[in-house]
Design a protein around this motif. Structure first.
Motif, PDB file in Angstrom:
ATOM      1  N   ILE A   1       0.854  -1.188   0.000  1.00  0.00           N
ATOM      2  CA  ILE A   1       0.000   0.000   0.000  1.00  0.00           C
ATOM      3  C   ILE A   1       0.895   1.245   0.000  1.00  0.00           C
ATOM      4  N   ALA A   2       0.730   2.107  -0.975  1.00  0.00           N
ATOM      5  CA  ALA A   2       1.487   3.356  -1.046  1.00  0.00           C
ATOM      6  C   ALA A   2       0.572   4.519  -0.696  1.00  0.00           C
ATOM      7  N   VAL A   3       0.944   5.290   0.322  1.00  0.00           N
ATOM      8  CA  VAL A   3       0.208   6.485   0.732  1.00  0.00           C
ATOM      9  C   VAL A   3       1.093   7.673   0.375  1.00  0.00           C
ATOM     10  N   LEU A   4       0.744   8.360  -0.706  1.00  0.00           N
ATOM     11  CA  LEU A   4       1.625   9.379  -1.289  1.00  0.00           C
ATOM     12  C   LEU A   4       0.938  10.737  -1.312  1.00  0.00           C
ATOM     13  N   ALA A   5       1.679  11.763  -0.873  1.00  0.00           N
ATOM     14  CA  ALA A   5       1.112  13.107  -0.795  1.00  0.00           C
ATOM     15  C   ALA A   5       1.799  14.048  -1.777  1.00  0.00           C
TER      16      ALA A   5
ATOM     17  N   PRO B   1      -3.197  -7.132   9.084  1.00  0.00           N
ATOM     18  CA  PRO B   1      -1.916  -7.763   9.398  1.00  0.00           C
ATOM     19  C   PRO B   1      -1.264  -8.367   8.155  1.00  0.00           C
ATOM     20  N   GLY B   2       0.036  -8.191   8.070  1.00  0.00           N
ATOM     21  CA  GLY B   2       0.801  -8.716   6.941  1.00  0.00           C
ATOM     22  C   GLY B   2       1.026  -7.719   5.831  1.00  0.00           C
ATOM     23  N   ASP B   3       0.299  -6.579   5.851  1.00  0.00           N
ATOM     24  CA  ASP B   3       0.497  -5.558   4.819  1.00  0.00           C
ATOM     25  C   ASP B   3       1.810  -4.805   5.044  1.00  0.00           C
ATOM     26  N   VAL B   4       2.240  -4.114   4.010  1.00  0.00           N
ATOM     27  CA  VAL B   4       3.355  -3.166   4.147  1.00  0.00           C
ATOM     28  C   VAL B   4       2.880  -1.844   3.564  1.00  0.00           C
ATOM     29  N   VAL B   5       3.035  -0.759   4.352  1.00  0.00           N
ATOM     30  CA  VAL B   5       2.469   0.541   3.999  1.00  0.00           C
ATOM     31  C   VAL B   5       3.582   1.576   3.912  1.00  0.00           C
ATOM     32  N   LEU B   6       3.733   2.180   2.745  1.00  0.00           N
ATOM     33  CA  LEU B   6       4.680   3.280   2.543  1.00  0.00           C
ATOM     34  C   LEU B   6       3.951   4.610   2.735  1.00  0.00           C
ATOM     35  N   VAL B   7       4.530   5.498   3.536  1.00  0.00           N
ATOM     36  CA  VAL B   7       3.959   6.826   3.767  1.00  0.00           C
ATOM     37  C   VAL B   7       4.986   7.870   3.369  1.00  0.00           C
ATOM     38  N   LYS B   8       4.656   8.714   2.359  1.00  0.00           N
ATOM     39  CA  LYS B   8       5.658   9.660   1.865  1.00  0.00           C
ATOM     40  C   LYS B   8       4.991  10.911   1.295  1.00  0.00           C
ATOM     41  N   GLY B   9       5.655  12.059   1.467  1.00  0.00           N
ATOM     42  CA  GLY B   9       5.206  13.324   0.910  1.00  0.00           C
ATOM     43  C   GLY B   9       6.181  14.416   1.270  1.00  0.00           C
ATOM     44  N   SER B  10       5.973  15.607   0.739  1.00  0.00           N
ATOM     45  CA  SER B  10       6.833  16.735   1.089  1.00  0.00           C
ATOM     46  C   SER B  10       6.703  17.053   2.571  1.00  0.00           C
TER      47      SER B  10
ATOM     48  N   VAL C   1       2.717  -1.317  -7.017  1.00  0.00           N
ATOM     49  CA  VAL C   1       1.999  -1.386  -5.743  1.00  0.00           C
ATOM     50  C   VAL C   1       0.634  -2.017  -5.975  1.00  0.00           C
ATOM     51  N   ASP C   2       0.023  -2.479  -4.880  1.00  0.00           N
ATOM     52  CA  ASP C   2      -1.304  -3.094  -4.965  1.00  0.00           C
ATOM     53  C   ASP C   2      -2.418  -2.075  -4.731  1.00  0.00           C
ATOM     54  N   ILE C   3      -2.164  -1.131  -3.821  1.00  0.00           N
ATOM     55  CA  ILE C   3      -3.169  -0.122  -3.494  1.00  0.00           C
ATOM     56  C   ILE C   3      -2.463   1.229  -3.391  1.00  0.00           C
ATOM     57  N   LEU C   4      -3.071   2.242  -3.978  1.00  0.00           N
ATOM     58  CA  LEU C   4      -2.511   3.596  -3.921  1.00  0.00           C
ATOM     59  C   LEU C   4      -3.509   4.531  -3.250  1.00  0.00           C
ATOM     60  N   VAL C   5      -3.036   5.243  -2.239  1.00  0.00           N
ATOM     61  CA  VAL C   5      -3.820   6.267  -1.560  1.00  0.00           C
ATOM     62  C   VAL C   5      -3.074   7.586  -1.727  1.00  0.00           C
ATOM     63  N   SER C   6      -3.691   8.559  -2.396  1.00  0.00           N
ATOM     64  CA  SER C   6      -3.041   9.861  -2.570  1.00  0.00           C
ATOM     65  C   SER C   6      -3.695  10.890  -1.666  1.00  0.00           C
TER      66      SER C   6
END
Length: 458
Positions: A359-363, A431-440, A387-392
Motif C-alpha cells: 500500500i502506497a500512501v503518497l502526498a 496484518p501482513g500488509d506493508v504501507v509506505l507513507v511519503k510526501g513533502s 503497488v497493490d493499493i494507492l492512496v493519494s
C-alpha cells in the motif's frame, strides 16, 4: 569552537569590536536563545520572520555576555556594559565568514555531499565508513544551508580527522557559497533529479548548480558521481580527478550483483583489479548507489576494503527516511521530504516486499512549479505496476492517482486531507500488509505514519 578570539573573528568578517575585551574567546556559537547557555556567543541573525536582535535581552538574562550584532538594530545598548560585542554589517554573512576562517584551523579532508535526493543517507554512509579509521565530523540533521553549515563547522575540534558535510540548495549560487566556506577536497553528487526544478527550470540547470561544489577544486581534488544518472554520466574529467559509480559497464566502480537477504542487502562490486563483496543493513537499490559513493570516499581517504565493509554494516538512517516500523503490519515512514526521484526510489523499496500486499500512501510534492502536474503523473505511472493499493493525499497528488488509474491500477483512492486518509486506512490495513507513507515535509505525513503505528493492535 576552539581557540578563536573576538579579534580574530573581527578580522575574518571585517567587523568592529564595539565593547569589551577583543581577546575574549568566542566559545560556543548560538543563534537560538531557547538553547543558549552562559559562556556562549549569541549571533543575532536577521531572518525573514524573526530578527535575532529582538532576543538579545533574553540571552543577556540567561547570563550571556558575548554578542555578534548589526549596528543600529538595537536602541538600548545597556547589555554592552560588561559584555564583549562584535558589530558586523550582516550577521548571517559574518557567520559564514567566521566559519570560513575557522575551517583553515584544521588540516583535514573535507568532503562535500550534494544531489537531488539521497544526500543525507550518503552523508551518513560516508561518515560511518570514515569513522572506522578517522574521527569524523558531520552535519546534524538538516544543517546543510547557509546558516546550518557554518554552525556545523563551529563544532569542529582538534580531535577531528575528517569532516563530511551535506550541502543543500534551491537555486544558483547557494552551493558555490557553501563550497567557499568548506572548500572540499572530495565532493559527491548523488544524482540530478527534479528537486527545485521550480527555481532552476531544467535538469541541465540543476546539474550546473550542483557542480558549484567543485568551484574551489584544483588538481588534488576528486569528484565522485553516479555514472548511471542521465546528467552526470555526461561529465568528463577536467583539472581534477573523477570517479563514477553505478551498475552500468564503463563506470569506475560497477555493482555486478545484488541479493536481498531480508533486512540486509548483499552486493558485489568490481573496481579495477578488485572484486569485493559488501553488505548494508537496509533495503532499496538506491542505498547500493549510496554505498558505492561512500566506498569511493573511503578509498580516497586511505581506508581499506575491510574498514569500508565494517563501516557500511554500521550505517544507520535518519528518522522519517525509509524508517521501518514492524507491528502486525510494516510501516515505511519516509515522510521527511519528496520529489519524483525519491518517490520512485521509495516505491522500489516498497516493491521489494514481494510476498506482501503493498500500500502506497503518497502526498503532494511541493516546489515543482510548472512541472507539478507532470512530476506527479510520473510518480503515478511508476506506482501503477509496482503497488497493490494507492492512496493519494492533497491537491496535486490527485494527479498521482489519476495517472495510476490510467495505467491500469484499479485500487486507487484520493483524499484532500490527512484525516480522510487516516480513517480510510484504519479500515483498509490488515496484518501482513506493508504501507509506505511519503510526501513533502510540509504535508506532515508522519502524522499518518504515527497514527498507523498507534492503532496497529489489530
Amino acid at each position: 569552537m576552539e581557540g578563536v578570539t573576538f579579534n580574530e573573528a573581527a578580522l575574518w568578517c571585517k567587523g568592529t569590536i564595539a565593547a569589551g575585551d577583543s581577546q575574549s574567546a568566542l566559545g560556543r556559537i548560538s543563534i537560538d536563545t531557547r538553547k543558549i547557555e552562559p559562556g556562549d556567543t549569541y549571533v543575532a541573525i536577521v531572518g525573514e520572520r524573526l530578527d535575532g536582535h529582538d532576543f538579545i535581552e533574553s540571552a543577556f538574562e540567561k547570563g550571556v555576555r558575548k554578542f555578534v550584532v548589526e549596528p543600529g538594530r538595537v536602541d538600548d545598548k545597556s547589555y554592552y556594559a560588561g559584555s564583549t560585542v562584535l558589530e558586523v554589517e550582516d550577521t548571517t554573512k559574518a557567520l559564514g565568514d567566521i566559519a570560513r576562517g575557522y575551517r583553515d584551523r584544521f588540516d583535514i579532508p573535507y568532503i562535500g555531499v550534494t544531489g537531488s535526493c539521497g544526500k543525507t543517507s550518503t552523508r551518513n554512509m560516508v561518515w560511518s565508513v570514515l569513522s572506522q579509521k578517522l574521527s569524523t565530523h558531520k552535519n546534524s540533521g538538516n544543517f546543510n544551508n547557509h546558516i546550518g553549515l557554518p554552525l556545523t563547522m563551529f563544532e569542529l575540534g582538534s580531535s577531528h580527522q575528517a569532516a563530511v558535510l551535506e550541502m543543500g540548495m534551491s537555486g544558483f549560487g547557494e552551493i558555490e557559497y557553501l563550497a567557499s566556506i568548506v572548500r572540499p577536497r572530495i565532493a559527491v553528487i548523488t544524482n540530478i533529479g527534479y528537486s527545485h526544478i521550480e527555481n532552476l527550470g531544467s535538469k541541465e540547470n540543476i546539474l550546473k548548480a550542483k557542480l558549484e561544489i567543485t568551484s574551489y577544486f584544483d588538481e588534488t581534488c576528486t569528484l565522485i558521481v553516479n555514472g548511471d544518472d542521465e546528467q552526470l554520466r555526461t561529465l568528463r574529467p577536467g583539472s581534477y580527478k573523477m570517479i563514477k559509480f553505478g551498475f552500468e559497464p564503463g563506470n569506475d566502480i560497477v555493482c555486478t550483483e545484488v541479493r536481498d537477504q531480508g533486512g540486509m542487502l548483499e552486493f558485489s562490486v568490481n573496481w579495477g583489479a578488485h572484486d569485493e563483496k559488501f553488505s548494508i543493513p537496509s533495503k532499496g537499490m538506491h542505498n547500493v548507489y549510496n554505498a558505492m559513493a561512500a566506498m569511493a570516499v573511503g578509498i580516497e581517504c586511505g581506508l581499506g576494503f575491510d574498514e569500508i565493509r565494517r563501516g557500511l554494516l554500521q550505517f544507520e538512517n535518519e528518522k522519517m527516511r525509509l524508517d521501518i516500523v514492524e507491528k502486525s503490519f510494516i510501516i515505511i515512514n519516509d515522510a521527511y521530504n519528496a520529489n519524483p526521484d525519491s518517490m520512485k526510489a521509495a516505491i522500489d523499496f516498497l516493491a521489494g516486499y514481494e510476498e506482501k500486499r503493498k500500500i502506497a500512501v503518497l502526498a503532494d510534492m511541493l516546489e515543482m512549479g510548472e512541472f507539478s502536474r507532470e512530476g506527479h503523473e510520473i510518480v503515478g505511472e511508476y506506482a501503477a505496476g509496482r503497488v497493490d493499493i494507492l492512496v493519494s493525499v492533497g491537491g496535486a497528488a490527485a494527479y498521482i492517482s489519476s495517472r495510476a488509474r490510467e495505467c491500469g491500477l484499479e485500487n486507487v483512492v484520493h483524499f484532500e486531507d490527512r484525516q480522510g486518509a487516516m480513517e480510510y486506512l484504519d479500515e483498509l490495513v490488515r496484518p501482513g500488509d506493508v504501507v509506505l507513507v511519503k510526501g513533502s515535509r510540509s504535508m506532515k505525513m508522519e502524522e499518518i505514519a504515527n497514527h498507523l503505528q498507534e492503532g496497529s493492535s489489530k
